[in-house]
Write an enzyme that holds these catalytic residues in place. Sequence first.
Site, PDB file in Angstrom:
ATOM      1  N   ASN A  14     -42.473   4.405 -65.003  1.00 61.42           N
ATOM      2  CA  ASN A  14     -41.075   4.612 -64.616  1.00 61.42           C
ATOM      3  C   ASN A  14     -40.083   3.845 -65.478  1.00 61.42           C
ATOM      4  O   ASN A  14     -38.890   3.880 -65.225  1.00 61.42           O
ATOM      5  CB  ASN A  14     -40.878   4.256 -63.139  1.00 61.42           C
ATOM      6  N   CYS A  15     -40.544   3.194 -66.523  1.00 57.18           N
ATOM      7  CA  CYS A  15     -39.681   2.456 -67.439  1.00 57.18           C
ATOM      8  C   CYS A  15     -38.952   3.440 -68.361  1.00 57.18           C
ATOM      9  O   CYS A  15     -39.572   4.318 -68.961  1.00 57.18           O
ATOM     10  CB  CYS A  15     -40.544   1.490 -68.251  1.00 57.18           C
ATOM     11  N   ASP A  16     -37.641   3.297 -68.481  1.00 56.77           N
ATOM     12  CA  ASP A  16     -36.856   4.202 -69.319  1.00 56.77           C
ATOM     13  C   ASP A  16     -37.285   4.159 -70.784  1.00 56.77           C
ATOM     14  O   ASP A  16     -37.328   5.194 -71.449  1.00 56.77           O
ATOM     15  CB  ASP A  16     -35.366   3.870 -69.219  1.00 56.77           C
ATOM     16  N   LYS A  19     -40.404   6.124 -71.184  1.00 56.53           N
ATOM     17  CA  LYS A  19     -40.110   7.565 -71.137  1.00 56.53           C
ATOM     18  C   LYS A  19     -39.590   8.052 -72.486  1.00 56.53           C
ATOM     19  O   LYS A  19     -39.983   9.116 -72.962  1.00 56.53           O
ATOM     20  CB  LYS A  19     -39.093   7.860 -70.031  1.00 56.53           C
TER      21      LYS A  19
END
Length: 119
Positions: A14-16, A19
Amino acid sequence: MHLPASPTIHGIPNCDTMKKARAWLEARGVAHAFHDYRRDGLPPGLLEGWVARLGWEVLLNRAGTTFRKLPETAREGLDEARAIELMRAHPALIKRPVLVAGDRLLVGFKPETYAAAFG
């Protein structure tokens, strides 16, 4: 030097930044494995090997919420052993992503760095 076709990208889903890195790889058709080190943990020796190659200062994410939420006593007087202990206990303290491909080790994501590595 080009990286092998199937690197492994380590981080949390879930880390930007993770991603962005994964999207960059996928957009260029670079097959890769993903290792969620928060969910699956870190195999013995993996983190220590990264630290030996890059230094704990490169891998420890001091800018993140997890580090800021640590008690001040945990953040003071850090050395390699203590930093490794903290990163093992709190994997979100490891900068993301860590991309391993053959003998190459990239920490963080910058499109220009990935472009140079996969050129």
